[in-house]
Design an enzyme around this catalytic site. Sequence first.
Site, PDB file in Angstrom:
ATOM      1  N   ASN A 243       0.828  -1.210   0.000  1.00  0.00           N
ATOM      2  CA  ASN A 243       0.000   0.000   0.000  1.00  0.00           C
ATOM      3  C   ASN A 243       0.864   1.262   0.000  1.00  0.00           C
ATOM      4  O   ASN A 243       0.582   2.221  -0.716  1.00  0.00           O
ATOM      5  CB  ASN A 243      -0.935  -0.003   1.210  1.00  0.00           C
ATOM      6  CG  ASN A 243      -2.219  -0.771   0.934  1.00  0.00           C
ATOM      7  OD1 ASN A 243      -2.382  -1.329  -0.148  1.00  0.00           O
ATOM      8  ND2 ASN A 243      -3.119  -0.814   1.891  1.00  0.00           N
ATOM      9  N   GLY A 292      -7.081   8.642  -1.506  1.00  0.00           N
ATOM     10  CA  GLY A 292      -7.936   8.699  -0.327  1.00  0.00           C
ATOM     11  C   GLY A 292      -8.323   7.291   0.060  1.00  0.00           C
ATOM     12  O   GLY A 292      -7.642   6.328  -0.292  1.00  0.00           O
ATOM     13  N   CYS A 295      -7.461   3.097   3.395  1.00  0.00           N
ATOM     14  CA  CYS A 295      -6.216   2.321   3.509  1.00  0.00           C
ATOM     15  C   CYS A 295      -4.925   3.120   3.320  1.00  0.00           C
ATOM     16  O   CYS A 295      -4.046   3.080   4.182  1.00  0.00           O
ATOM     17  CB  CYS A 295      -6.239   1.180   2.496  1.00  0.00           C
ATOM     18  SG  CYS A 295      -7.679   0.133   2.722  1.00  0.00           S
TER      19      CYS A 295
HETATM   20  C1  UGA Z   1      -5.934  -0.187  -1.998  1.00  0.00           C
HETATM   21  C2  UGA Z   1      -4.992  -1.175  -2.687  1.00  0.00           C
HETATM   22  O1  UGA Z   1      -4.961  -0.900  -4.094  1.00  0.00           O
HETATM   23  C3  UGA Z   1      -5.462  -2.626  -2.455  1.00  0.00           C
HETATM   24  O2  UGA Z   1      -4.540  -3.526  -3.028  1.00  0.00           O
HETATM   25  C4  UGA Z   1      -5.556  -2.860  -0.945  1.00  0.00           C
HETATM   26  O3  UGA Z   1      -6.041  -4.168  -0.658  1.00  0.00           O
HETATM   27  C5  UGA Z   1      -6.510  -1.846  -0.327  1.00  0.00           C
HETATM   28  O4  UGA Z   1      -6.029  -0.502  -0.603  1.00  0.00           O
HETATM   29  C6  UGA Z   1      -6.564  -2.071   1.153  1.00  0.00           C
HETATM   30  O5  UGA Z   1      -5.530  -2.051   1.816  1.00  0.00           O
HETATM   31  O6  UGA Z   1      -7.645  -2.392   1.657  1.00  0.00           O
HETATM   32  P1  UGA Z   1      -8.336   0.853  -2.574  1.00  0.00           P
HETATM   33  O7  UGA Z   1      -8.044   1.785  -1.434  1.00  0.00           O
HETATM   34  O8  UGA Z   1      -9.646   0.156  -2.642  1.00  0.00           O
HETATM   35  O9  UGA Z   1      -7.209  -0.312  -2.618  1.00  0.00           O
HETATM   36  O10 UGA Z   1      -8.233   1.693  -3.918  1.00  0.00           O
HETATM   37  P2  UGA Z   1      -7.102   2.029  -5.002  1.00  0.00           P
HETATM   38  O11 UGA Z   1      -7.597   1.625  -6.316  1.00  0.00           O
HETATM   39  O12 UGA Z   1      -5.776   1.525  -4.584  1.00  0.00           O
HETATM   40  O13 UGA Z   1      -7.090   3.628  -4.947  1.00  0.00           O
HETATM   41  C7  UGA Z   1      -6.666   4.342  -3.780  1.00  0.00           C
HETATM   42  C8  UGA Z   1      -6.693   5.835  -4.023  1.00  0.00           C
HETATM   43  O14 UGA Z   1      -5.641   6.221  -4.916  1.00  0.00           O
HETATM   44  C9  UGA Z   1      -7.977   6.365  -4.646  1.00  0.00           C
HETATM   45  O15 UGA Z   1      -8.342   7.575  -4.014  1.00  0.00           O
HETATM   46  C10 UGA Z   1      -7.609   6.607  -6.103  1.00  0.00           C
HETATM   47  O16 UGA Z   1      -8.408   7.591  -6.701  1.00  0.00           O
HETATM   48  C11 UGA Z   1      -6.156   7.047  -5.968  1.00  0.00           C
HETATM   49  N1  UGA Z   1      -5.325   6.837  -7.180  1.00  0.00           N
HETATM   50  C12 UGA Z   1      -5.111   5.592  -7.653  1.00  0.00           C
HETATM   51  C13 UGA Z   1      -4.734   7.939  -7.798  1.00  0.00           C
HETATM   52  O17 UGA Z   1      -4.914   9.097  -7.356  1.00  0.00           O
HETATM   53  N2  UGA Z   1      -3.938   7.739  -8.898  1.00  0.00           N
HETATM   54  C14 UGA Z   1      -3.706   6.502  -9.392  1.00  0.00           C
HETATM   55  O18 UGA Z   1      -2.954   6.405 -10.395  1.00  0.00           O
HETATM   56  C15 UGA Z   1      -4.308   5.403  -8.764  1.00  0.00           C
END
Ligand code: UGA
Length: 465
Positions: A243, A292, A295
């Site tokens: 993460n 955000g 996690c």
């Molecule tokens: C994240 C991890 O990707 C999972 O592998 C993990 O299991 C999970 O946390 C957890 O620990 O429970 P999640 O928080 O559901 O998953 O969502 P992500 O897709 O990782 O996105 C996290 C944040 O980063 C979002 O706000 C998203 O908009 C942002 N983000 C993502 C960006 O700003 N830029 C990117 O290129 C990718």
Amino acid sequence: MSPGDKKITVVGAGYVGLTLASVLANVGYKVYILDHNASKIGLIKGGKSPFYEAGLESFMKNGLESGKLVPVCSYKECVLDSDVVFVCVGTPSNSDGSICLDNVLSAMESIVDNARRDMIIVQKSTVPVGFGKQLKENISQKNEKNLKLSLIVNPEFLREGSAIFDTLFPERIVIGGGDLEADELILIHREIDSYAAKSSMDGLNEYAFVYRDFSGGAAQKPFEERVMKTSMESAEMIKMTSNAFLAMKISYANMIARMCQKTGANTKEVMRGLGSDSRIGSDFLYPGLGYGGGCFAKDVSGMIKSADSLEVDSGILDAVKKINDTQVYIALDKMRALLDGDFHGKRVAFLGLSFKPGSSDVRESMALRLLDKVLLEGMFVKAYDPKANEDARGVMVDEKLEIVNRIEDVFGGADIVVLATGWKEFIEFDYSKAAKKMRKPNFFDGRGVMDAKKLVKMGFNVDFF
Ligand code: UGA
């Protein structure tokens, strides 16, 4: 362990627990889903998920109808009857940034108190390195009946918005500790894998739409290559460091975007060039309002605390956090420039409230952080989200804010459109009519998901990260 023979309890009906329990019930296990929140359990009994997660309710309904998924409120109703207990409770941040372990500790205590037979306890909640060892000692001290209670650390990597897909097709299955019992847990994962292989990938792809990072490659690797047996400490580290690394990629992309902006370099071209190196990879290099959710922020702070306590310099993660915390001010600067330097009394059409597309979750949502600042600046807002309106109404109350139920209703008289969450519905929406309803056709794309040239053709002044 054939699904028909074994009974499982899953503690915690959040994104991880409810998804896992529903999938296991569809695979054929008898699964108790336990949560102390009675209203949550009431909803689940009625086939309703307490949060939006694509595909989850149909898995829940199948499980409930077949009698394989049993929602319960107390340990007494399930632990006595279980061979395996998964712990999937929340581990929020303490005020000093460290990870609060109270939920895991009290779940473990209740499990041991109610155990009447040998059992495998699978710890899935995200915890700092070294905590599993402490839990193991706690369990053996409390185990007055001298049962065989084995602890395995099995971190979860699912993403909200594609939780079902990720549970069926995990890219890696990390099994920390447990020795012989680890094989029992691997068998459960193998049963999920066999079930997934029989399910139609096509039908499930729609669940996987969240970010543009989805490649579907995980399902192609054989099961054995995706299983990793490690020590408990390694498993705990793999979860937290994954993460924190992803958060680091996002903050790096955001820092590069700030530099591009000042030099005339095109951010999208730079990210494409950077991500084309297979050692770097293009996923999670999308600049925007920042990360955000429940996690990343919590785990970055937790890693900093863990590193500090081990006297390891965590400066790299301090920088990750600092960039993420200040992205909202860059967004405000961009909005200010579009609005000719004057915020007061301006009307905003605000698109997106959840922390990411595909989810109703507003925890640590950067959309809400920006919305809060916009309201503080004296602007009037009409906001819309496809799934998070209710959750946002619960936390954002301001007389200058109206959260509406149709995207069409945000634009009338607005001076600017602000896109804060990259929902597919927003990307595909035809903004040409919206522009005509607005007082000024300005568009700030806070997620960099729109085709800016198309918007300019429609008459918008556009800015993005
Ligand atoms: C994240 C991890 O990707 C999972 O592998 C993990 O299991 C999970 O946390 C957890 O620990 O429970 P999640 O928080 O559901 O998953 O969502 P992500 O897709 O990782 O996105 C996290 C944040 O980063 C979002 O706000 C998203 O908009 C942002 N983000 C993502 C960006 O700003 N830029 C990117 O290129 C990718």
